[in-house]
Scaffold this active site. Structure first.
Site, PDB file in Angstrom:
ATOM      1  N   GLN A   1      -6.672  -1.504   3.201  1.00 30.75           N
ATOM      2  CA  GLN A   1      -5.938  -0.999   4.434  1.00 30.75           C
ATOM      3  C   GLN A   1      -6.539   0.213   5.105  1.00 30.75           C
ATOM      4  O   GLN A   1      -7.003   1.289   4.228  1.00 30.75           O
ATOM      5  CB  GLN A   1      -4.431  -0.586   3.973  1.00 30.75           C
ATOM      6  CG  GLN A   1      -3.702  -0.381   5.444  1.00 30.75           C
ATOM      7  CD  GLN A   1      -2.300   0.151   5.014  1.00 30.75           C
ATOM      8  OE1 GLN A   1      -2.236   1.213   4.713  1.00 30.75           O
ATOM      9  NE2 GLN A   1      -1.217  -0.806   5.266  1.00 30.75           N
TER      10      GLN A   1
ATOM     11  N   CYS B   1       2.730   3.297   9.238  1.00 30.95           N
ATOM     12  CA  CYS B   1       3.148   4.609   8.441  1.00 30.95           C
ATOM     13  C   CYS B   1       3.793   5.524   9.324  1.00 30.95           C
ATOM     14  O   CYS B   1       3.324   5.828  10.542  1.00 30.95           O
ATOM     15  CB  CYS B   1       1.658   5.396   8.251  1.00 30.95           C
ATOM     16  SG  CYS B   1       1.795   6.822   7.337  1.00 30.95           S
TER      17      CYS B   1
ATOM     18  N   HIS C   1       7.932  -4.223   7.600  1.00 32.06           N
ATOM     19  CA  HIS C   1       8.836  -3.382   6.948  1.00 32.06           C
ATOM     20  C   HIS C   1      10.078  -3.407   7.747  1.00 32.06           C
ATOM     21  O   HIS C   1      10.113  -3.006   8.931  1.00 32.06           O
ATOM     22  CB  HIS C   1       8.229  -1.966   6.839  1.00 32.06           C
ATOM     23  CG  HIS C   1       9.216  -1.187   6.005  1.00 32.06           C
ATOM     24  ND1 HIS C   1       8.496  -0.160   4.919  1.00 32.06           N
ATOM     25  CD2 HIS C   1      10.463  -0.852   5.747  1.00 32.06           C
ATOM     26  CE1 HIS C   1       9.482   0.370   4.403  1.00 32.06           C
ATOM     27  NE2 HIS C   1      10.643  -0.036   4.882  1.00 32.06           N
TER      28      HIS C   1
ATOM     29  N   GLY D   1      10.770  -4.385   2.091  1.00 33.65           N
ATOM     30  CA  GLY D   1      11.835  -3.351   2.347  1.00 33.65           C
ATOM     31  C   GLY D   1      12.738  -3.760   1.461  1.00 33.65           C
ATOM     32  O   GLY D   1      13.681  -4.894   1.576  1.00 33.65           O
ATOM     33  N   ASP D   2      13.318  -2.880   0.472  1.00 32.86           N
ATOM     34  CA  ASP D   2      14.439  -3.285  -0.457  1.00 32.86           C
ATOM     35  C   ASP D   2      14.371  -4.257  -1.291  1.00 32.86           C
ATOM     36  O   ASP D   2      15.377  -4.937  -1.781  1.00 32.86           O
ATOM     37  CB  ASP D   2      15.952  -3.169   0.360  1.00 32.86           C
ATOM     38  CG  ASP D   2      16.153  -1.943   1.204  1.00 32.86           C
ATOM     39  OD1 ASP D   2      15.714  -0.784   1.050  1.00 32.86           O
ATOM     40  OD2 ASP D   2      17.181  -2.157   2.132  1.00 32.86           O
TER      41      ASP D   2
ATOM     42  N   ALA E   1       6.691  -2.390  -2.888  1.00 31.90           N
ATOM     43  CA  ALA E   1       6.007  -1.002  -3.005  1.00 31.90           C
ATOM     44  C   ALA E   1       6.795   0.136  -3.752  1.00 31.90           C
ATOM     45  O   ALA E   1       6.594   0.189  -5.092  1.00 31.90           O
ATOM     46  CB  ALA E   1       6.210  -0.467  -1.383  1.00 31.90           C
ATOM     47  N   ARG E   2       7.672   0.734  -3.131  1.00 32.80           N
ATOM     48  CA  ARG E   2       8.556   1.926  -4.083  1.00 32.80           C
ATOM     49  C   ARG E   2       9.230   1.354  -5.368  1.00 32.80           C
ATOM     50  O   ARG E   2       9.302   2.152  -6.309  1.00 32.80           O
ATOM     51  CB  ARG E   2       9.345   2.499  -3.129  1.00 32.80           C
ATOM     52  CG  ARG E   2       8.809   3.376  -2.010  1.00 32.80           C
ATOM     53  CD  ARG E   2       9.886   4.007  -1.234  1.00 32.80           C
ATOM     54  NE  ARG E   2      10.748   3.161  -0.548  1.00 32.80           N
ATOM     55  CZ  ARG E   2      11.913   3.557  -0.182  1.00 32.80           C
ATOM     56  NH1 ARG E   2      12.526   4.538  -0.321  1.00 32.80           N
ATOM     57  NH2 ARG E   2      12.312   2.431   0.409  1.00 32.80           N
TER      58      ARG E   2
ATOM     59  N   PRO F   1       0.857  -1.253   0.098  1.00 32.04           N
ATOM     60  CA  PRO F   1      -0.067  -0.049  -0.134  1.00 32.04           C
ATOM     61  C   PRO F   1       0.647   1.183   0.053  1.00 32.04           C
ATOM     62  O   PRO F   1       1.929   1.257   0.756  1.00 32.04           O
ATOM     63  CB  PRO F   1      -0.744  -0.199   1.341  1.00 32.04           C
ATOM     64  CG  PRO F   1       0.130  -0.973   2.205  1.00 32.04           C
ATOM     65  CD  PRO F   1       0.930  -1.931   1.146  1.00 32.04           C
ATOM     66  N   MET F   2       0.579   2.169  -0.785  1.00 30.52           N
ATOM     67  CA  MET F   2       1.236   3.404  -0.809  1.00 30.52           C
ATOM     68  C   MET F   2       0.392   4.666  -1.127  1.00 30.52           C
ATOM     69  O   MET F   2      -0.305   4.555  -2.114  1.00 30.52           O
ATOM     70  CB  MET F   2       2.216   3.620  -2.218  1.00 30.52           C
ATOM     71  CG  MET F   2       3.466   2.581  -1.943  1.00 30.52           C
ATOM     72  SD  MET F   2       4.714   2.345  -3.355  1.00 30.52           S
ATOM     73  CE  MET F   2       3.557   1.502  -4.538  1.00 30.52           C
TER      74      MET F   2
END
Length: 341
Positions: free
Chosen positions: A91, A121, A190, A222-223, A245-246, A37-38
């Protein structure tokens, strides 16, 4: 056994161990690659693209439980889910167990499949209100929220956490235990603290400790930027699923690329100019249809920057995109940039 058969056997074994179907509560996922989720990113058009590229589960932008209760006009759009993108995780965030449970009950008839509680968050306006990662400071309240929401709905409930608020207060294992004991069907971790925001490297060793501590599925986050990162996270943590995500921003193909690597045993081919342009324009059309042309075009500006990062003349394109007002002008600009008729 021939050398080719041996290679296939090794590939299949690796795929079964790392990439495989996953069950969360009563929901069966085709694979264990998850779009995280972003806020401002994982809207309906982007989720649909990621689903089509192979994501086993897509997650919505986070939605405030209080905003749902107050029938905030912007919340209706955030709650929109299409059958074409399912399975979907919705979410929500908040810090009042009663409000969280009641609003979860109120929206259960919508077409989402899994409900997720945001306890990770880091942004100040959320944290300072006692929501998101602020709940890592209050495990008792966190447990009360999870238990209340799990008891209010029939669909599976998951929780997304960080390692802790700061390096001195890491409590991800404790929080995962609380989530499991309070009724969560899975927990996403995360590998950064709240104080890190998105800086520095994710600590996968802490994720591994969570995996070793609970029996519910653990989702590592993460990563993760490539098939090699998925393999490395599996080897270091043994997690059940991988949340991206990113790295998916401007790159919905990352899910297809990871699946291709494990299914075919070779590095995936990056999308060419035609596919890149077609995908950007399709996302722009969907955003305009969903949000109106004025807002859709403006939100597509940041998407264009992500899609073309590292490409020749991308800085010039970003400047030109900021002057575009209509879909027709955007299409003309993108086709010219990629050298397409």
């Amino acid at each position: 056994m021939t050398e080719r058969a041996q290679a296939k056997e090794r590939k299949d074994g690796r795929e079964n161990a790392v990439i495989h179907p996953l069950t969360i509560g009563s929901v069966n996922l085709a694979n264990n690659l998850i779009l995280g989720p972003m806020a401002g990113v994982s809207d309906l058009p982007f989720r649909l693209l990621c689903h089509e590229q192979g994501a086993g589960l897509v997650c919505t932008e986070m939605v405030s439980a209080k905003a749902i209760a107050y029938k905030n006009r912007n919340t209706k759009e955030l709650l929109k889910v299409s059958d074409e993108e399912r399975p979907v995780s919705l979410q929500i965030f908040g810090s009042d167990p009663v409000i969280m449970a009641e609003q979860a009950r109120q929206i259960e008839d919508l077409h989402w499949d899994i409900l997720d509680i945001n306890m990770g968050c880091p942004v100040p306006k959320v944290f300072n209100n006692g929501d998101g990662s602020a709940l890592l400071r209050n495990p008792l309240l966190a447990g009360q929220i999870i238990e209340a929401v799990a008891g209010a709905i029939h669909k599976p409930l998951t929780v997304k956490i960080r390692l802790g608020v700061s390096p001195d207060t890491i409590n991800a294992v404790e929080m995962a235990h609380i989530a499991q004991e309070s009724g969560a069907a899975a927990v996403a971790v995360h590998g950064r603290t709240r104080d890190q925001f998105y800086m520095g490297a994710a600590d996968w060793e802490q994720i591994a400790r969570v995996k070793q501590a609970v029996s519910i599925p653990v989702i590592g986050n993460g990563d993760i930027k490539s098939p090699a990162d998925v393999q490395a996270m599996y080897e270091q943590t043994g997690v059940d699923a991988y949340m991206i995500a990113r790295a998916a921003q401007g790159n919905p193909w990352i899910f297809r690329q990871i699946l291709h690597f494990y299914q075919e045993g070779e590095e995936p081919v990056k999308p060419g100019p035609q596919e890149m342009c077609d995908t950007m324009l399709r996302q722009a059309r969907m955003m305009c249809d969903l949000k109106g042309e004025y807002l859709g075009i403006r939100e597509m500006r940041k998407q264009a920057a992500w899609y073309t990062a590292g490409y020749p003349r991308s800085a010039r394109l970003r400047g030109m995109v900021n002057d575009v007002e209509t879909y027709e002008d955007l299409e003309q600009l993108f086709r010219a940039y990629f050298g397409l008729s």
